[in-house]
Design a protein around this motif. Structure first.
Motif, PDB file in Angstrom:
ATOM      1  N   VAL A 100      65.259 -69.762  10.767  1.00  9.40           N
ATOM      2  CA  VAL A 100      64.780 -68.525  10.161  1.00  9.40           C
ATOM      3  C   VAL A 100      63.510 -68.880   9.410  1.00  9.40           C
ATOM      4  O   VAL A 100      63.388 -69.995   8.893  1.00  9.40           O
ATOM      5  N   GLY A 101      62.553 -67.969   9.360  1.00 13.60           N
ATOM      6  CA  GLY A 101      61.305 -68.348   8.731  1.00 13.60           C
ATOM      7  C   GLY A 101      60.467 -67.171   8.309  1.00 13.60           C
ATOM      8  O   GLY A 101      60.799 -66.007   8.547  1.00 13.60           O
ATOM      9  N   THR A 102      59.352 -67.508   7.660  1.00 14.46           N
ATOM     10  CA  THR A 102      58.391 -66.515   7.201  1.00 14.46           C
ATOM     11  C   THR A 102      57.005 -66.812   7.756  1.00 14.46           C
ATOM     12  O   THR A 102      56.074 -66.056   7.515  1.00 14.46           O
ATOM     13  N   SER A 103      56.871 -67.889   8.479  1.00 15.14           N
ATOM     14  CA  SER A 103      55.597 -68.329   9.005  1.00 15.14           C
ATOM     15  C   SER A 103      55.394 -67.811  10.426  1.00 15.14           C
ATOM     16  O   SER A 103      56.349 -67.393  11.084  1.00 15.14           O
ATOM     17  N   MET A 104      54.131 -67.857  10.890  1.00 15.62           N
ATOM     18  CA  MET A 104      53.785 -67.368  12.233  1.00 15.62           C
ATOM     19  C   MET A 104      54.106 -65.870  12.326  1.00 15.62           C
ATOM     20  O   MET A 104      55.017 -65.439  13.040  1.00 15.62           O
ATOM     21  N   VAL A 105      53.346 -65.078  11.605  1.00 15.34           N
ATOM     22  CA  VAL A 105      53.686 -63.671  11.393  1.00 15.34           C
ATOM     23  C   VAL A 105      53.721 -62.849  12.673  1.00 15.34           C
ATOM     24  O   VAL A 105      54.302 -61.765  12.706  1.00 15.34           O
ATOM     25  N   ILE A 137      58.007 -59.735   3.645  1.00 14.34           N
ATOM     26  CA  ILE A 137      57.880 -58.417   3.029  1.00 14.34           C
ATOM     27  C   ILE A 137      56.717 -57.650   3.656  1.00 14.34           C
ATOM     28  O   ILE A 137      56.805 -56.443   3.857  1.00 14.34           O
ATOM     29  N   ASP A 138      55.624 -58.374   4.004  1.00 16.55           N
ATOM     30  CA  ASP A 138      54.509 -57.757   4.710  1.00 16.55           C
ATOM     31  C   ASP A 138      53.665 -58.864   5.328  1.00 16.55           C
ATOM     32  O   ASP A 138      53.011 -59.614   4.584  1.00 16.55           O
ATOM     33  N   PRO A 139      53.666 -58.981   6.676  1.00 14.32           N
ATOM     34  CA  PRO A 139      54.411 -58.187   7.637  1.00 14.32           C
ATOM     35  C   PRO A 139      55.924 -58.407   7.492  1.00 14.32           C
ATOM     36  O   PRO A 139      56.359 -59.495   7.151  1.00 14.32           O
ATOM     37  N   GLY A 140      56.667 -57.368   7.789  1.00 17.11           N
ATOM     38  CA  GLY A 140      58.116 -57.420   7.689  1.00 17.11           C
ATOM     39  C   GLY A 140      58.653 -56.136   7.118  1.00 17.11           C
ATOM     40  O   GLY A 140      58.483 -55.065   7.711  1.00 17.11           O
ATOM     41  N   PHE A 141      59.275 -56.236   5.945  1.00 17.38           N
ATOM     42  CA  PHE A 141      59.984 -55.127   5.323  1.00 17.38           C
ATOM     43  C   PHE A 141      59.221 -53.808   5.337  1.00 17.38           C
ATOM     44  O   PHE A 141      59.757 -52.764   5.710  1.00 17.38           O
ATOM     45  N   PRO A 197      36.109 -59.385  15.163  1.00 12.04           N
ATOM     46  CA  PRO A 197      36.633 -58.356  16.072  1.00 12.04           C
ATOM     47  C   PRO A 197      37.857 -58.820  16.848  1.00 12.04           C
ATOM     48  O   PRO A 197      37.866 -59.893  17.444  1.00 12.04           O
ATOM     49  N   GLY A 198      38.899 -58.004  16.794  1.00 14.12           N
ATOM     50  CA  GLY A 198      40.121 -58.254  17.546  1.00 14.12           C
ATOM     51  C   GLY A 198      41.195 -59.008  16.797  1.00 14.12           C
ATOM     52  O   GLY A 198      42.371 -58.953  17.187  1.00 14.12           O
ATOM     53  N   VAL A 199      40.826 -59.710  15.711  1.00 15.76           N
ATOM     54  CA  VAL A 199      41.811 -60.556  15.036  1.00 15.76           C
ATOM     55  C   VAL A 199      42.805 -59.722  14.227  1.00 15.76           C
ATOM     56  O   VAL A 199      44.015 -59.987  14.240  1.00 15.76           O
ATOM     57  N   ILE A 200      42.335 -58.708  13.514  1.00 19.00           N
ATOM     58  CA  ILE A 200      43.257 -57.858  12.748  1.00 19.00           C
ATOM     59  C   ILE A 200      44.288 -57.247  13.687  1.00 19.00           C
ATOM     60  O   ILE A 200      45.492 -57.210  13.386  1.00 19.00           O
ATOM     61  N   ALA A 201      43.826 -56.772  14.838  1.00 15.71           N
ATOM     62  CA  ALA A 201      44.750 -56.162  15.804  1.00 15.71           C
ATOM     63  C   ALA A 201      45.726 -57.195  16.349  1.00 15.71           C
ATOM     64  O   ALA A 201      46.891 -56.872  16.633  1.00 15.71           O
ATOM     65  N   THR A 202      45.270 -58.441  16.481  1.00 25.68           N
ATOM     66  CA  THR A 202      46.167 -59.492  16.956  1.00 25.68           C
ATOM     67  C   THR A 202      47.289 -59.747  15.957  1.00 25.68           C
ATOM     68  O   THR A 202      48.449 -59.945  16.336  1.00 25.68           O
ATOM     69  N   ILE A 203      46.953 -59.722  14.656  1.00 27.51           N
ATOM     70  CA  ILE A 203      47.939 -60.030  13.623  1.00 27.51           C
ATOM     71  C   ILE A 203      48.859 -58.851  13.346  1.00 27.51           C
ATOM     72  O   ILE A 203      50.084 -59.000  13.262  1.00 27.51           O
ATOM     73  N   PHE A 204      48.280 -57.638  13.205  1.00 27.58           N
ATOM     74  CA  PHE A 204      49.062 -56.484  12.778  1.00 27.58           C
ATOM     75  C   PHE A 204      49.316 -55.463  13.888  1.00 27.58           C
ATOM     76  O   PHE A 204      50.096 -54.529  13.698  1.00 27.58           O
ATOM     77  N   THR A 315      52.757 -60.917  -7.431  1.00 33.87           N
ATOM     78  CA  THR A 315      52.492 -61.605  -6.176  1.00 33.87           C
ATOM     79  C   THR A 315      53.517 -62.701  -5.927  1.00 33.87           C
ATOM     80  O   THR A 315      53.951 -62.926  -4.793  1.00 33.87           O
ATOM     81  N   GLU A 316      53.929 -63.380  -6.996  1.00 36.35           N
ATOM     82  CA  GLU A 316      54.967 -64.411  -6.846  1.00 36.35           C
ATOM     83  C   GLU A 316      56.314 -63.764  -6.556  1.00 36.35           C
ATOM     84  O   GLU A 316      57.128 -64.303  -5.796  1.00 36.35           O
ATOM     85  N   ALA A 317      56.570 -62.606  -7.154  1.00 34.46           N
ATOM     86  CA  ALA A 317      57.787 -61.867  -6.828  1.00 34.46           C
ATOM     87  C   ALA A 317      57.784 -61.485  -5.358  1.00 34.46           C
ATOM     88  O   ALA A 317      58.837 -61.466  -4.698  1.00 34.46           O
ATOM     89  N   GLY A 318      56.593 -61.189  -4.814  1.00 39.05           N
ATOM     90  CA  GLY A 318      56.490 -60.918  -3.388  1.00 39.05           C
ATOM     91  C   GLY A 318      56.840 -62.126  -2.543  1.00 39.05           C
ATOM     92  O   GLY A 318      57.488 -62.000  -1.495  1.00 39.05           O
ATOM     93  N   CYS A 319      56.446 -63.313  -2.998  1.00 38.57           N
ATOM     94  CA  CYS A 319      56.836 -64.543  -2.290  1.00 38.57           C
ATOM     95  C   CYS A 319      58.347 -64.745  -2.347  1.00 38.57           C
ATOM     96  O   CYS A 319      58.967 -65.195  -1.378  1.00 38.57           O
ATOM     97  N   LEU A 320      58.948 -64.409  -3.492  1.00 40.32           N
ATOM     98  CA  LEU A 320      60.399 -64.508  -3.639  1.00 40.32           C
ATOM     99  C   LEU A 320      61.101 -63.566  -2.667  1.00 40.32           C
ATOM    100  O   LEU A 320      62.072 -63.943  -1.991  1.00 40.32           O
ATOM    101  N   SER A 321      60.613 -62.331  -2.559  1.00 38.19           N
ATOM    102  CA  SER A 321      61.220 -61.371  -1.632  1.00 38.19           C
ATOM    103  C   SER A 321      60.992 -61.774  -0.182  1.00 38.19           C
ATOM    104  O   SER A 321      61.857 -61.558   0.677  1.00 38.19           O
ATOM    105  N   THR A 322      59.836 -62.359   0.093  1.00 40.45           N
ATOM    106  CA  THR A 322      59.591 -62.871   1.443  1.00 40.45           C
ATOM    107  C   THR A 322      60.607 -63.946   1.796  1.00 40.45           C
ATOM    108  O   THR A 322      61.170 -63.961   2.900  1.00 40.45           O
TER     109      THR A 322
END
Length: 357
Positions: A100-105, A137-141, A197-204, A315-322
């Motif tokens: 399980v992981g949070t990397s490689m979004v 949490i983002d990307p994700g939740f 160009p194209g990278v944002i669409a690749t990620i999200f 922001t650290e709370a966001g890392c905790l939720s992630t």
């Protein structure tokens, strides 16, 4: 009791490590650290706990595989080293270890992932009869659990907007987030890789396509937007120092278009302190960050998720939720059929099992 290895102890990994140590249904059996300064140190020390665990960090991946854990929590940064991260994940999965992981979004929506990433991981899962799940949490939740809840409250949806509106000023991650966003760049500097160009669409874009698929909506196009904001004043914050003329805020999005209309939008509004981009949208009620879903429909729905913690910045709370999005799935992923797991594959109540003790 699930035997677990924590893989990395950075911004997210320190929180997942602490959670693993604390939960009575999980047993920490190993810790990976790439930083030589962390190797040989007790897991407790690496996540701010005082009582030693007896488990010390190692950079020997083979030794961790030899422990035969039920699961590895993989939080090592992968987006800047994707082929290396792919190799590491594949080795664990092929050895019969669930991940399980949070990397490689890109893997938050694994059915939308490109073949270069998805196929080797599917092969590794098949070889090891193992499973892989990635979320956050983002990307994700914000783009799955939150938007699914909002859509369940309408009889008809005309459009959907998923937003992260966050002040990153106190986020101590210039090495990745700061450089990826281009904070501190001047207008004549080359765009950071994230916004070429194209990278944002690749990620999200996978989030948009995945949501469209769940809605049985056929999109005509996926397009992206990017807007920089350059400061006219000196800004001091934890992430970096901004001088006049340097980038201090970004707004970007991926949009799903049908019939000429934007029907699905995934957007980020990220700034360094409230001085930046004063005309852009801010979180409600003076907060530093929010994840928001707006559904224009019958009725109109607006849902905001705000995080807080007595000792941590938002922001650290966001890392905790992630971290929680990965740790809370361990038991189910260990019981799931082999393969790549998407959020929609997991019964919602499985993700709250074990969080109260």
């Amino acid at each position: 009791m699930r035997r677990v290895v924590q893989y990395s102890t950075g911004n997210v990994g320190q929180h997942s490590l602490r959670a693993i140590i604390g939960r009575p249904d999980l047993e920490l059996v190993g810790v990976h650290a790439a930083d030589p300064a962390k190797v040989g140190r007790d897991a407790a020390e690496l996540c701010g706990l005082t009582e030693p665990t007896g488990i010390v960090a190692t950079d020997d991946v083979d030794a961790l595989i030899a422990l035969a854990p039920d699961c590895v929590v993989y939080t090592a940064l992968g987006e800047t080293r994707p082929m290396e991260a792919l190799s590491e994940m594949s080795a664990l999965l092929a050895a019969g270890i669930n991940v399980v992981g949070t990397s490689m979004v890109w893997l938050v929506t694994p059915r939308q992932a490109d073949d270069w990433l998805r196929v080797p991981l599917e092969q590794a899962c098949a070889a090891g009869n193992s499973s892989l799940y990635v979320n956050g949490i983002d990307p994700g939740f914000s783009g799955d659990t939150a938007v699914h809840a909002a859509l369940s409250l309408v009889t008809r949806a005309a459009s959907i907007t998923v937003q992260e509106i966050f002040d990153y000023g106190n986020y101590d991650d210039y090495e990745y987030t700061g450089t990826a966003m281009g904070f501190g760049n001047t207008a004549d500097a080359e765009r950071p890789l994230t916004f070429r160009p194209g990278v944002i669409a690749t990620i999200f874009g996978g989030l948009v396509r995945n949501l469209a698929a769940h809605l049985d909506v056929e999109l005509d196009d996926i397009r992206e937007r990017y807007e920089p904001w350059y400061s006219d004043q000196h800004i001091e914050c934890r992430m970096t120092t901004i001088e006049p003329g340097q980038l201090a805020a970004v707004k970007f999005s991926v949009e799903g278009v049908r019939g000429g209309d934007t029907v699905i939008t995934v957007e980020h509004v990220n700034r360094l302190t409230s001085k930046a981009a004063p005309d852009w949208e801010f979180p409600p009620d003076g907060q530093s960050g929010v994840h928001k879903v707006v559904v224009e429909g019958e009725p109109r729905i607006e849902m905001s998720t705000s995080l807080s913690h007595p000792a941590l910045d938002v922001t650290e709370a966001g890392c905790l939720s992630t971290a929680a999005r990965a740790v809370n799935a361990i038991d189910w992923v260990c019981r799931s059929p082999a393969g790549l797991v998407a959020l929609e594959d997991i019964p919602p109540t499985e993700l709250i099992r074990g969080v109260m003790w």
